[in-house]
Write an enzyme that holds these catalytic residues in place. Structure first.
Site, short mmCIF file in Angstrom:
data_model
loop_
_atom_site.label_atom_id
_atom_site.label_comp_id
_atom_site.label_asym_id
_atom_site.label_seq_id
_atom_site.Cartn_x
_atom_site.Cartn_y
_atom_site.Cartn_z
N ASP A 119 0.81 -1.22 0.00
CA ASP A 119 0.00 0.00 0.00
C ASP A 119 0.84 1.27 0.00
OD1 ASP A 119 -2.66 -0.91 -0.14
OD2 ASP A 119 -2.59 -1.54 1.95
N ASP A 177 -7.31 -4.23 -4.24
CA ASP A 177 -6.84 -2.92 -3.79
C ASP A 177 -5.50 -2.53 -4.42
OD1 ASP A 177 -8.33 -4.58 -1.95
OD2 ASP A 177 -8.17 -3.02 -0.43
#
Length: 399
Positions: A119, A177
């Site tokens: 991320d 994601d």
């Protein structure tokens, strides 16, 4: 060397234009909604000045739950959204105090440039990426390049993806994601001339397109690969209702991610995929009239299931960009849905009262319902994509 130069030049031509410059359709924002958006941006700026006072110096805000504010360290995946929102609000209003509040968080974020996290794109591109766009500096550029170097270390060429989280022996987990972290890699190739970053991003996008989606355009949350063979162990969910369900925010990550990849590459298969995801979302019988989805399209209890304002904000922002790449009929449809979402999120149903909600703007988001974590609360990324969507709407049709 010539091949690399040609590859990079193609990406630069495809990717350096802003969203507004690429909107080829005759689409103009409606004055009445712009007026509402300007009001909301002013409110958000004032509200974030309340939030700024609640955030400890060494951390970033995540949510407000049970009457208490909760902040997280920079290593948390959501850390970059707060400074990113501040920079968006500064861009919208020119408020110096808001700008400085964002700048003050950059030293907290900077060490994350070497973090081992899938991320890191969320963390660093939403924070340093936005301030570098507004106020380019060599040090910001260097931090972002280092972040991209950190991200590609998680790439497995046999699988064709960057790994999410950690994985047990014989496993290589990839969540939808991850599509959102590819923008950092595409940017890195543009500014360095090194095609390595973009090649990783494109390979990841291609693998995800092949394996993450069902025939109807919906996405699994997680695909677990065999790292040695690239074969698929299992397709499942973590944050959704069930393995075969359509987790609402996950559909938004896919929509946004493939729209972005089309912008950066002009590869038509990415545009086709973004349109297919949009069709799934917008035609689903469980999408409410205000277009702010339930936390999962297949959640039990609909219409009494929790809504996810964060997913709605992501849809609005992505659809506004996607509208710039499609025919007039689809463009009008996408913009119309985005308008409906922005109006809904700007209503008393989702927008907090001044001084309340811990200083966050939006209420009613869901982080991780199966885990019982942060249900029907404000979330930092809901505010980020809401503000981004409002700015994108105001820039419709501008060059």
């Amino acid at each position: 060397m010539k091949l690399r130069t040609l590859f990079t030049a193609t990406l630069i031509l495809a990717g350096t234009s802003t969203f507004a410059q690429q909107a080829k359709k005759i689409l103009a924002p409606k004055a009445e909604l712009v007026k509402l958006i300007d009001k909301q941006l002013g409110f958000a700026t004032a509200q974030y000045k309340v939030l700024v006072k609640k955030v400890p110096g060494d951390s970033l805000p995540e949510t407000f739950e049970n009457g208490k504010s909760r902040s997280i360290p920079a290593k948390n995946w959501v850390s970059g959204f707060y400074p990113g929102t501040l920079f968006y609000l500064y861009e919208a209003t020119g408020d110096k105090a808001i700008h400085d509040a964002g700048i003050n968080k950059l030293p907290v974020m900077e060490p994350m440039k070497t973090s081992d996290s899938h991320d890191i794109g969320f963390m660093m591109y939403c924070s340093f990426g936005n301030i570098n766009r507004l106020e380019p500096k060599p040090e910001y550029k260097d931090i972002l390049i280092t972040s991209a170097q950190s991200l590609i270390k998680r790439f497995n060429p046999t699988v064709g993806c960057t790994m999410s989280w950690g994985s047990k022996a014989g496993e290589f987990r990839v969540i939808i994601d991850n599509m959102m972290n590819l923008e950092l890699l595409m940017w890195a190739t543009k500014v360095t001339g090194d095609s390595t970053y973009a090649k990783v991003a494109i390979t990841h996008a291609n693998t995800t397109l092949k394996n993450h989606f069902r025939p109807d355009g919906s996405s699994y949350h997680l695909v677990n690969y065999n790292p040695s063979t690239g074969g698929i162990n299992v397709k499942q969910t973590v944050q959704g209702y069930a393995d075969q369900s359509a987790w609402a925010r996950g559909q938004g990550w896919g929509l946004y991610g493939f729209t972005m990849m089309y912008r950066e590459t002009k590869d038509k298969k990415y545009l086709a995929q973004a349109k297919k995801i949009a069709q799934f979302i917008l035609s689903h019988p469980n999408l409410p009239a205000d277009k702010v989805p339930y936390w999962d399209f297949n959640s039990p209890g609909i219409p009494n299931a929790f809504r996810d304002a964060s997913a709605g904000a992501i849809y609005a922002s992505a659809l506004l960009e996607l509208a710039g790449y499609v025919d007039d009929t689809l463009a009008a449809k996408y913009v119309g849905v985005a308008e409906t979402i922005i109006k809904a999120l700007s209503s008393d149903k989702y927008t907090a009262k001044y001084g309340g909600n811990g200083g966050f703007v939006l209420e009613h988001s869901v982080a991780h319902l199966p885990k019982g974590a942060m249900i029907d609360v404000p979330l930092t990324y809901a505010d980020y994509y809401y503000v981004e969507a409002m700015l994108r709407y105001k820039n419709l049709g501008k060059k």
